[in-house]
Design a protein around this motif. Structure first.
Motif, PDB file in Angstrom:
ATOM      1  N   SER A   1     -13.218   4.933  -8.835  1.00  0.00           N
ATOM      2  CA  SER A   1     -12.240   4.990  -7.750  1.00  0.00           C
ATOM      3  C   SER A   1     -10.956   5.555  -8.333  1.00  0.00           C
ATOM      4  CB  SER A   1     -12.019   3.593  -7.168  1.00  0.00           C
ATOM      5  OG  SER A   1     -10.684   3.446  -6.762  1.00  0.00           O
ATOM      6  N   VAL A   2     -10.475   6.652  -7.774  1.00  0.00           N
ATOM      7  CA  VAL A   2      -9.305   7.317  -8.338  1.00  0.00           C
ATOM      8  C   VAL A   2      -8.099   6.377  -8.283  1.00  0.00           C
ATOM      9  CG1 VAL A   2      -7.697   9.228  -8.075  1.00  0.00           C
ATOM     10  CG2 VAL A   2     -10.137   9.634  -7.844  1.00  0.00           C
ATOM     11  N   ALA A   3      -7.920   5.719  -7.136  1.00  0.00           N
ATOM     12  CA  ALA A   3      -6.777   4.821  -6.988  1.00  0.00           C
ATOM     13  C   ALA A   3      -6.900   3.646  -7.948  1.00  0.00           C
ATOM     14  CB  ALA A   3      -6.688   4.336  -5.548  1.00  0.00           C
ATOM     15  N   GLY A   4      -8.094   3.072  -8.044  1.00  0.00           N
ATOM     16  CA  GLY A   4      -8.311   1.941  -8.950  1.00  0.00           C
ATOM     17  C   GLY A   4      -8.016   2.326 -10.388  1.00  0.00           C
ATOM     18  N   THR A   5      -8.479   3.508 -10.781  1.00  0.00           N
ATOM     19  CA  THR A   5      -8.236   3.979 -12.142  1.00  0.00           C
ATOM     20  C   THR A   5      -6.737   4.139 -12.386  1.00  0.00           C
ATOM     21  OG1 THR A   5     -10.325   5.173 -12.058  1.00  0.00           O
ATOM     22  CG2 THR A   5      -8.788   5.806 -13.800  1.00  0.00           C
ATOM     23  N   ALA A   6      -6.029   4.697 -11.421  1.00  0.00           N
ATOM     24  CA  ALA A   6      -4.596   4.925 -11.595  1.00  0.00           C
ATOM     25  C   ALA A   6      -3.858   3.603 -11.752  1.00  0.00           C
ATOM     26  CB  ALA A   6      -4.048   5.704 -10.398  1.00  0.00           C
ATOM     27  N   ILE A   7      -4.205   2.627 -10.907  1.00  0.00           N
ATOM     28  CA  ILE A   7      -3.522   1.329 -10.984  1.00  0.00           C
ATOM     29  C   ILE A   7      -3.842   0.635 -12.310  1.00  0.00           C
ATOM     30  CG2 ILE A   7      -3.392  -0.978  -9.962  1.00  0.00           C
ATOM     31  CD1 ILE A   7      -3.962   0.431  -7.229  1.00  0.00           C
ATOM     32  N   ALA A   8      -5.113   0.689 -12.710  1.00  0.00           N
ATOM     33  CA  ALA A   8      -5.504   0.061 -13.970  1.00  0.00           C
ATOM     34  C   ALA A   8      -4.792   0.721 -15.146  1.00  0.00           C
ATOM     35  CB  ALA A   8      -7.017   0.148 -14.140  1.00  0.00           C
ATOM     36  N   ALA A   9      -4.669   2.046 -15.096  1.00  0.00           N
ATOM     37  CA  ALA A   9      -3.993   2.759 -16.176  1.00  0.00           C
ATOM     38  C   ALA A   9      -2.534   2.328 -16.242  1.00  0.00           C
ATOM     39  CB  ALA A   9      -4.094   4.270 -15.954  1.00  0.00           C
ATOM     40  N   LEU A  10      -1.939   2.113 -15.082  1.00  0.00           N
ATOM     41  CA  LEU A  10      -0.544   1.686 -15.043  1.00  0.00           C
ATOM     42  C   LEU A  10      -0.407   0.278 -15.626  1.00  0.00           C
ATOM     43  CD1 LEU A  10       2.268   2.580 -14.173  1.00  0.00           C
ATOM     44  CD2 LEU A  10       1.868   1.501 -11.965  1.00  0.00           C
ATOM     45  N   ILE A  11      -1.356  -0.600 -15.282  1.00  0.00           N
ATOM     46  CA  ILE A  11      -1.303  -1.970 -15.816  1.00  0.00           C
ATOM     47  C   ILE A  11      -1.375  -1.943 -17.348  1.00  0.00           C
ATOM     48  CG2 ILE A  11      -2.567  -4.156 -15.962  1.00  0.00           C
ATOM     49  CD1 ILE A  11      -3.391  -3.731 -13.028  1.00  0.00           C
ATOM     50  N   LEU A  12      -2.310  -1.146 -17.869  1.00  0.00           N
ATOM     51  CA  LEU A  12      -2.443  -1.054 -19.331  1.00  0.00           C
ATOM     52  C   LEU A  12      -1.154  -0.505 -19.939  1.00  0.00           C
ATOM     53  CD1 LEU A  12      -4.061  -1.173 -21.976  1.00  0.00           C
ATOM     54  CD2 LEU A  12      -4.914   1.116 -21.464  1.00  0.00           C
TER      55      LEU A  12
END
Ligand SMILES: Nc1ncnc2c1ncn2[C@@H]1O[C@H](COP(=O)(O)OP(=O)(O)OP(=O)(O)O)[C@@H](O)[C@H]1O
Ligand SMILES: [Mg+2]
Lengths: 303, 234
Positions: A248-259
């Motif tokens: 999921s593009v959005a999920g990946t972006a949010i997860a990347a931001l969290i990291l």
């Protein structure tokens, strides 16, 4: 009172700086992780060669730059070449291994071996010394929200966002993109409607490999690297994939931001040892696996 | 139109079909009956190419299919509504239908066929933006039928389309099959709901442990004492 204001003012600007740094870093992390998540989501294969391809992308960009090509211009040829490298890796190696639960170990070992080979080729060609990719604009900075921000880091971020947008459009608006998502969910139904599933697998492996190489090239403009480059990037990709779900593009972006936030913010703590930054990913990974084994956004696959 | 000639099929060492033969003529509606595990789904897998028979041959419109890849059979005009629907649960209803027309020849006419499917199942139009996994069982079955119709098949294979549906929905599904047949489509219908299947089919085959045990016209089968005892509970 004046003293108090000064402290708060300082803190605010520090926070803005940390946020900007996190967001810019998250773009790179998302690109890096997306390739790993895409391949796992569609083929159910953990691409352990991912780190090796990231490293290869860094060297490719560096080498082309030595020849006088700007790294942002190399993105296209490196992306295309690594796409075909991925297709060859799939057709030549991965395709020949057993699939499914029983085949998991074989492909894991094979791809790990491939990583070692890539790494040793890099040692032979470029030695183990750290390299840096310095361009004319490497040290340029502009003021953004009162903070000095590196032009190159903004460019990396812009490219990363552009790539994620293109991927999102590909996966949601085109026949072939929809086929990629459908294969991830039910390959037999795909065969029945005329989708050549093996071609989708090749294509996906190529796409994932191209993303890894592009991430490596972008990373090379930010950090020094050597043939060992890519191992902590692989780990970070795992963290993002586990956090954000598959594809999921959005999920990946949010997860990347969290990291990125988890890595960047502790650096503001006075005396925080920088070597601990590398451990942040591990801690997050363990926390998520224990608390939410399905990832933050559930078990969606390329949804 | 379809001829299955003495096929053997196996999963690993387990032989499932042995010397099974059947035929479907153009514009016929034929039913394939049998109890659980008899090999009905396996027969359909051999026709669609998801499983290669070990022996024997499947021909479609006089063309042997052994050299035709499964992914090319949709283009020849064969479509399957699989047992258990097998939709892509996280794609929208619209996307599920669109992919039904993935094959090059169908793609050109995807828009018209989408309208046709929506006219047949208005519910799918209402739910077009919903993911298929969130549909009710009956709606999923309609979506699976709609997906198969998107390639304008000349032969439609249906694997237990009434499985797990409420009686009123079963009624609707059979009504749809009847009208598809009336519009000229050739149909091979796998069912455990014998009474209903023999009601709409012209002919039928009964298979047991991978072999055809009985075959004949629907009325012959309905009158057969063994069938009445074993399947219809009469
Ligand atoms: N993937 C598989 N691997 C191994 N054995 C299988 C597989 N699929 C089916 N079988 C076996 O093959 C036999 C025939 O199965 P098949 O699915 O064709 O039966 P069926 O007539 O469709 O039954 P049902 O009415 O329950 O759907 C069964 O004994 C089943 O256990
Ligand atoms: Mg079955």
């Amino acid at each position: 009172m004046r003293h108090f204001k000064r402290v708060v003012g300082l803190k605010l600007s520090r926070i803005v700086e940390l946020i900007i740094n996190s967001v810019l870093l998250a773009g790179l992390y998302a690109t890096m992780a997306y390739g790993l998540g895409l391949i796992y989501g569609v083929l159910r294969i953990v691409n352990l060669a991912h780190g090796g391809v990231i490293m290869a992308g860094a060297y490719a960009g560096w080498y082309l730059h030595e020849l006088g090509v700007d790294p942002y211009l190399s993105l296209v040829p490196v992306g295309v070449a690594s796409f075909f490298l991925g297709v060859v890796m799939y057709r030549g190696l991965v395709y020949r291994l057993p699939r499914g639960a029983a085949g998991g170990v074989q492909s894991l070992l094979l791809l790990f071996g491939l990583w070692l080979i890539l790494r040793n080729i890099a040692y032979l060609l470029f030695t183990g010394n750290d390299q840096t990719l310095r361009t004319g604009y490497s040290t340029k900075a502009v003021t953004l929200a009162g903070e000095l921000v590196s032009v190159n880091r903004m460019a990396v971020f812009a490219v990363a966002i552009l790539i994620l947008i293109i991927l999102h459009i590909l996966l949601t608006q085109t026949y072939v993109g929809k086929a990629i998502r459908a294969v991830a969910q039910n390959p037999d139904s795909c065969t029945l409607v005329g989708i050549r599933v093996e071609r989708i697998y090749s294509l996906t492996f190529g796409l994932g490999t191209a993303l890894a190489a592009i991430a490596g090239l972008l990373g090379a403009t930010l950090f020094p690297f050597n043939p060992g480059f890519g191992s902590s990037e692989l780990l970070k990709s795992f963290v993002v994939v586990v956090l954000g779900g598959l594809g999921s593009v959005a999920g990946t972006a949010i997860a990347a931001l969290i990291l990125a936030v988890a890595e960047v913010f502790p650096t503001a703590i006075p005396g925080f040892p920088t070597y601990l930054t590398a451990a942040v990913g591990f801690v997050l990974l363990v926390l998520v696996l224990v608390l939410r084994p399905g990832g933050l956004f559930g078990q969606r696959v390329l949804g | 139109m379809l001829e299955v000639r003495a096929i053997d099929a196996a999963y690993g060492d387990v032989q499932v079909l042995s010397g099974l033969s059947l035929q479907v003529q153009e514009k016929e509606i034929v039913t394939l009956l049998g109890s659980n595990g008899a090999g009905k789904t396996t027969t359909l897998r051999c026709i669609t190419g998801l499983l290669a028979p070990r022996k024997g041959e499947v021909t479609f419109k006089n063309q042997p299919l052994s050299k035709v890849a499964a992914s090319e059979r949709a283009g020849l005009g064969i479509a399957l509504v699989p047992e258990g629907r097998e939709l892509w649960p996280q794609l929208t209803v619209r996307e599920n239908l669109e992919l039904g027309a993935y094959d090059k020849r169908s793609r050109a006419r995807a828009a018209q066929n989408l309208d046709r499917v929506h006219a047949m199942f208005p519910r799918l139009l209402e739910r077009r933006s919903q993911v298929a996994g969130s549909l009710s069982g009956g709606e999923q079955q309609m979506c699976a039928i709609g997906r198969a119709l998107m390639s304008e098949p000349s032969l439609l294979l249906l694997d237990e389309p009434s499985l797990g549906l409420a009686p009123i929905v079963v009624e609707q599904v059979f009504e749809v099959i009847r009208s598809l047949h009336a519009s000229g489509m050739t149909i091979l219908l796998v069912e455990q709901n014998l009474a209903a299947a023999l009601e709409i089919a012209t002919r039928g085959y009964v298979i047991e442990t991978g072999q055809v045990k009985l075959s004949g016209s629907a009325s012959e089968l309905k009158a057969d004492p063994k069938i009445r005892a074993a399947y219809l509970g009469l």
